[in-house]
Design a protein around this motif. Structure first.
Motif, PDB file in Angstrom:
ATOM      1  N   ILE A   1       0.862  -1.186   0.000  1.00 27.21           N
ATOM      2  CA  ILE A   1       0.000   0.000   0.000  1.00 27.21           C
ATOM      3  C   ILE A   1       0.897   1.233   0.000  1.00 27.21           C
ATOM      4  O   ILE A   1       1.803   1.347   0.835  1.00 27.21           O
ATOM      5  CB  ILE A   1      -0.920   0.041   1.233  1.00 27.21           C
ATOM      6  N   ILE A   2       0.672   2.146  -0.930  1.00 27.46           N
ATOM      7  CA  ILE A   2       1.403   3.409  -0.957  1.00 27.46           C
ATOM      8  C   ILE A   2       0.454   4.534  -0.565  1.00 27.46           C
ATOM      9  O   ILE A   2      -0.622   4.688  -1.147  1.00 27.46           O
ATOM     10  CB  ILE A   2       2.020   3.677  -2.341  1.00 27.46           C
ATOM     11  N   LEU A   3       0.856   5.302   0.447  1.00 27.79           N
ATOM     12  CA  LEU A   3       0.108   6.477   0.885  1.00 27.79           C
ATOM     13  C   LEU A   3       0.686   7.668   0.129  1.00 27.79           C
ATOM     14  O   LEU A   3       1.798   8.104   0.407  1.00 27.79           O
ATOM     15  CB  LEU A   3       0.248   6.648   2.403  1.00 27.79           C
ATOM     16  N   ASP A   4      -0.054   8.182  -0.839  1.00 28.38           N
ATOM     17  CA  ASP A   4       0.533   9.110  -1.800  1.00 28.38           C
ATOM     18  C   ASP A   4       0.730  10.508  -1.218  1.00 28.38           C
ATOM     19  O   ASP A   4      -0.013  10.948  -0.325  1.00 28.38           O
ATOM     20  CB  ASP A   4      -0.341   9.181  -3.047  1.00 28.38           C
ATOM     21  N   ARG A   5       1.741  11.184  -1.754  1.00 31.74           N
ATOM     22  CA  ARG A   5       2.075  12.564  -1.401  1.00 31.74           C
ATOM     23  C   ARG A   5       2.346  13.365  -2.675  1.00 31.74           C
ATOM     24  O   ARG A   5       2.571  12.782  -3.741  1.00 31.74           O
ATOM     25  CB  ARG A   5       3.323  12.596  -0.491  1.00 31.74           C
TER      26      ARG A   5
ATOM     27  N   LEU B   1       4.207   6.617 -10.076  1.00 36.93           N
ATOM     28  CA  LEU B   1       5.444   6.024 -10.574  1.00 36.93           C
ATOM     29  C   LEU B   1       5.522   4.546 -10.206  1.00 36.93           C
ATOM     30  O   LEU B   1       5.955   3.716 -11.015  1.00 36.93           O
ATOM     31  CB  LEU B   1       6.643   6.787 -10.008  1.00 36.93           C
ATOM     32  N   ALA B   2       5.078   4.196  -9.006  1.00 40.19           N
ATOM     33  CA  ALA B   2       5.094   2.792  -8.595  1.00 40.19           C
ATOM     34  C   ALA B   2       4.143   1.962  -9.453  1.00 40.19           C
ATOM     35  O   ALA B   2       4.465   0.825  -9.831  1.00 40.19           O
ATOM     36  CB  ALA B   2       4.707   2.673  -7.127  1.00 40.19           C
ATOM     37  N   LEU B   3       2.978   2.510  -9.780  1.00 43.85           N
ATOM     38  CA  LEU B   3       2.043   1.799 -10.656  1.00 43.85           C
ATOM     39  C   LEU B   3       2.668   1.563 -12.026  1.00 43.85           C
ATOM     40  O   LEU B   3       2.548   0.480 -12.607  1.00 43.85           O
ATOM     41  CB  LEU B   3       0.745   2.595 -10.791  1.00 43.85           C
ATOM     42  N   LEU B   4       3.362   2.591 -12.554  1.00 45.24           N
ATOM     43  CA  LEU B   4       4.033   2.466 -13.849  1.00 45.24           C
ATOM     44  C   LEU B   4       5.105   1.386 -13.806  1.00 45.24           C
ATOM     45  O   LEU B   4       5.160   0.509 -14.685  1.00 45.24           O
ATOM     46  CB  LEU B   4       4.652   3.815 -14.225  1.00 45.24           C
ATOM     47  N   VAL B   5       5.977   1.434 -12.807  1.00 42.83           N
ATOM     48  CA  VAL B   5       7.082   0.481 -12.704  1.00 42.83           C
ATOM     49  C   VAL B   5       6.560  -0.934 -12.497  1.00 42.83           C
ATOM     50  O   VAL B   5       7.067  -1.893 -13.108  1.00 42.83           O
ATOM     51  CB  VAL B   5       8.031   0.901 -11.558  1.00 42.83           C
ATOM     52  N   ASN B   6       5.552  -1.086 -11.673  1.00 41.20           N
ATOM     53  CA  ASN B   6       4.985  -2.412 -11.420  1.00 41.20           C
ATOM     54  C   ASN B   6       4.463  -3.040 -12.705  1.00 41.20           C
ATOM     55  O   ASN B   6       4.650  -4.247 -12.951  1.00 41.20           O
ATOM     56  CB  ASN B   6       3.866  -2.308 -10.392  1.00 41.20           C
ATOM     57  N   ALA B   7       3.842  -2.217 -13.557  1.00 48.33           N
ATOM     58  CA  ALA B   7       3.304  -2.727 -14.819  1.00 48.33           C
ATOM     59  C   ALA B   7       4.402  -2.902 -15.869  1.00 48.33           C
ATOM     60  O   ALA B   7       4.517  -3.966 -16.489  1.00 48.33           O
ATOM     61  CB  ALA B   7       2.227  -1.780 -15.341  1.00 48.33           C
TER      62      ALA B   7
ATOM     63  N   VAL C   1      -2.678   2.069  -4.221  1.00 48.45           N
ATOM     64  CA  VAL C   1      -2.269   3.432  -3.895  1.00 48.45           C
ATOM     65  C   VAL C   1      -3.462   4.160  -3.292  1.00 48.45           C
ATOM     66  O   VAL C   1      -4.553   4.175  -3.870  1.00 48.45           O
ATOM     67  CB  VAL C   1      -1.769   4.189  -5.147  1.00 48.45           C
ATOM     68  N   ILE C   2      -3.268   4.736  -2.120  1.00 48.51           N
ATOM     69  CA  ILE C   2      -4.301   5.585  -1.524  1.00 48.51           C
ATOM     70  C   ILE C   2      -3.977   7.014  -1.939  1.00 48.51           C
ATOM     71  O   ILE C   2      -3.011   7.615  -1.456  1.00 48.51           O
ATOM     72  CB  ILE C   2      -4.337   5.436  -0.002  1.00 48.51           C
ATOM     73  N   PRO C   3      -4.755   7.555  -2.877  1.00 47.72           N
ATOM     74  CA  PRO C   3      -4.416   8.873  -3.416  1.00 47.72           C
ATOM     75  C   PRO C   3      -4.762   9.998  -2.447  1.00 47.72           C
ATOM     76  O   PRO C   3      -5.499   9.822  -1.474  1.00 47.72           O
ATOM     77  CB  PRO C   3      -5.276   8.958  -4.687  1.00 47.72           C
ATOM     78  N   MET C   4      -4.198  11.150  -2.742  1.00 46.72           N
ATOM     79  CA  MET C   4      -4.564  12.368  -2.027  1.00 46.72           C
ATOM     80  C   MET C   4      -5.932  12.835  -2.511  1.00 46.72           C
ATOM     81  O   MET C   4      -6.408  12.429  -3.572  1.00 46.72           O
ATOM     82  CB  MET C   4      -3.536  13.466  -2.310  1.00 46.72           C
ATOM     83  N   THR C   5      -6.554  13.704  -1.760  1.00 43.57           N
ATOM     84  CA  THR C   5      -7.706  14.458  -2.251  1.00 43.57           C
ATOM     85  C   THR C   5      -7.312  15.930  -2.286  1.00 43.57           C
ATOM     86  O   THR C   5      -6.502  16.396  -1.483  1.00 43.57           O
ATOM     87  CB  THR C   5      -8.945  14.276  -1.356  1.00 43.57           C
ATOM     88  N   GLY C   6      -7.859  16.645  -3.256  1.00 45.24           N
ATOM     89  CA  GLY C   6      -7.602  18.070  -3.347  1.00 45.24           C
ATOM     90  C   GLY C   6      -6.296  18.430  -4.022  1.00 45.24           C
ATOM     91  O   GLY C   6      -5.917  19.606  -4.041  1.00 45.24           O
TER      92      GLY C   6
ATOM     93  N   TYR D   1      -1.803   5.303 -15.615  1.00 43.99           N
ATOM     94  CA  TYR D   1      -1.403   5.242 -14.196  1.00 43.99           C
ATOM     95  C   TYR D   1      -1.595   6.567 -13.464  1.00 43.99           C
ATOM     96  O   TYR D   1      -1.281   6.658 -12.271  1.00 43.99           O
ATOM     97  CB  TYR D   1       0.062   4.791 -14.095  1.00 43.99           C
ATOM     98  N   LEU D   2      -2.110   7.567 -14.165  1.00 44.51           N
ATOM     99  CA  LEU D   2      -2.325   8.876 -13.544  1.00 44.51           C
ATOM    100  C   LEU D   2      -3.559   8.826 -12.639  1.00 44.51           C
ATOM    101  O   LEU D   2      -4.619   8.345 -13.047  1.00 44.51           O
ATOM    102  CB  LEU D   2      -2.476   9.966 -14.593  1.00 44.51           C
ATOM    103  N   LEU D   3      -3.406   9.344 -11.430  1.00 42.80           N
ATOM    104  CA  LEU D   3      -4.470   9.272 -10.415  1.00 42.80           C
ATOM    105  C   LEU D   3      -5.187  10.595 -10.195  1.00 42.80           C
ATOM    106  O   LEU D   3      -6.163  10.634  -9.453  1.00 42.80           O
ATOM    107  CB  LEU D   3      -3.868   8.809  -9.092  1.00 42.80           C
ATOM    108  N   TYR D   4      -4.695  11.664 -10.835  1.00 40.10           N
ATOM    109  CA  TYR D   4      -5.218  13.005 -10.545  1.00 40.10           C
ATOM    110  C   TYR D   4      -5.539  13.724 -11.846  1.00 40.10           C
ATOM    111  O   TYR D   4      -4.851  13.565 -12.845  1.00 40.10           O
ATOM    112  CB  TYR D   4      -4.191  13.804  -9.723  1.00 40.10           C
TER     113      TYR D   4
END
Length: 394
Positions: A140-144, A182-188, A198-203, A390-393
């Motif tokens: 699990i990645i807590l995104d920043r 980046l981790a999603l990209l590398v993993n794939a 990945v737990i993304p940020m909000t806002g 892989y973009l989350l935002y």
């Protein structure tokens, strides 16, 4: 200021993922892994999930960012308030061992990146993904935030022959991704196959620089003291492959450069007509307290950001290197290996991602503007197409 902004850490605490329910987990973090109230991730997660946090892992520079760069390793330790082991992943090993992962059901990552390929946190994460895949442990990645925003990519793609611990995938120097993306990209891309959430940020929006989040900056490494440093770092880190000081041993690392053989006024004048968007130059003298030219008086220049979104630090630094090379060809030099555990390839080559920069300087008395433009060229449209899935935002 983004009043609705939430880090992945804060979202995890508010709405815990199912993977963490009852799971024994390890946590990769350092001193910049804090919430809005400057509370550390390990304390918050240990309180939220009593008895479940079993081990703490730290990246380069150590948990408290005490150690300097380039193979200055951190020892393993113990976090006494929680009675937990601290495993250094910049030690005799840069990947979690089977023993370190024993008994874990999940591996959590909460690190603040700086948006530049050569910053080693991304490749520590890559190593963790590989180790966890082999052990069958989900991540699990807590995104920043990417402090440079997520709209601009800069600098050439790394060529596979120059992969190292300062570049483990074919991405640009300034990549425009969060660590989660980046981790999603590398993993794939590398077919690692680990179970990754990945737990993304909000806002957070891609056009936002770090200061737009409304959060204070906490240094993720000893020479990354402020967001200005991070903005200049994609280019200025190339100085680590040269005999010029990148400002280590001063209070503004990567925001200046110098050497005893440089006349600051002459270099500033040489650069007066250079195209350095978003930057102003000031001639300076400094005396580094450690690292290159320790206790020696150096002439050089300081870089000041006048328009953050206009800055293209990779091109700017190469322009500056070309000026130094023109003025001081008998003094300017590339440093030999070893560098970040690479003992054969030249440091500048693994930093830049190929030998093309060094060869251009060696083949021309002064690289031309056309040569510099070619060196930094990146097909941004192709890059964003590649990473689109892989973009989350927004």
């Amino acid at each position: 200021m983004a009043s609705s902004f939430q880090l992945g850490l804060e979202r995890c605490l508010d709405n815990p993922p199912k993977l963490l329910c009852g799971a024994r987990f390890g946590l990769l973090m350092n001193q910049a892994s804090v919430d809005r109230a400057f509370r550390y991730a390990y304390d918050l997660l240990a309180k939220k999930f009593p008895g479940q946090l079993k081990a703490i892992f730290s990246p380069q520079h150590g948990l408290w960012c005490e150690e300097q760069a380039n193979m200055i390793e951190s020892a393993h330790g113990r976090y006494e308030p929680l009675g937990l082991p601290i495993y250094s992943l910049y030690s005799e090993t840069r990947q979690p061992t089977t023993e370190m992962l024993h008994g874990l059901d999940c591996f959590v990552i909460d690190l603040q990146d700086v948006g530049t390929r050569v910053y080693t946190f991304a490749w520590t994460i890559q190593n963790c993904l590989n180790a966890c895949a082999a052990a069958g442990i989900p991540v699990i990645i807590l995104d920043r935030p990417n402090p440079l925003g997520g709209r601009i990519a800069e600098g050439p793609l790394l060529e596979p022959a120059f992969e190292s611990f300062v570049g483990g995938a074919s991405i640009p120097l300034r990549h425009g991704l969060t660590l989660g993306e980046l981790a999603l990209l590398v993993n794939a891309d590398q077919h690692i196959g680990v179970s990754l959430e990945v737990i993304p940020m909000t806002g957070w929006r891609r056009e936002m620089l770090f200061d737009d989040t409304g959060r204070p900056w906490v240094a993720p490494s000893p020479n990354m003291p402020r967001t200005t440093t991070a903005m200049l770092y994609p280019g200025q880190v190339l100085l680590e492959g040269t005999n010029l000081s990148e400002g280590r041993g001063t209070t503004t690392p990567f925001e200046l450069l110098g050497a005893p053989f440089i006349d600051s006024q002459i270099l500033a004048a040489e650069l007066s007509d250079a195209k350095l968007p978003g930057l102003a130059i000031r001639p300076i003298h400094v005396v580094p307290t450690f690292d290159k030219f320790h206790a020696e008086r150096c002439g050089g220049i300081a870089l000041h950001i006048t328009e953050p979104r206009a800055v293209r630090s990779v091109a700017a630094t190469i322009e500056i290197l070309a000026a130094v090379h023109r003025l001081y060809p008998e003094h300017f030099a590339w440093l030999p290996p070893p560098y970040e555990y690479e003992r054969e390839k030249m440091p500048i080559d693994i930093l830049f991602g190929s030998s093309r920069l060094r060869e251009a300087f060696e083949s021309e008395s002064a690289p031309s503007n056309a040569t510099i433009e070619e060196l930094v060229q990146l097909d941004e449209a192709a890059w964003w197409r590649r990473v689109g899935p892989y973009l989350l935002y927004s």
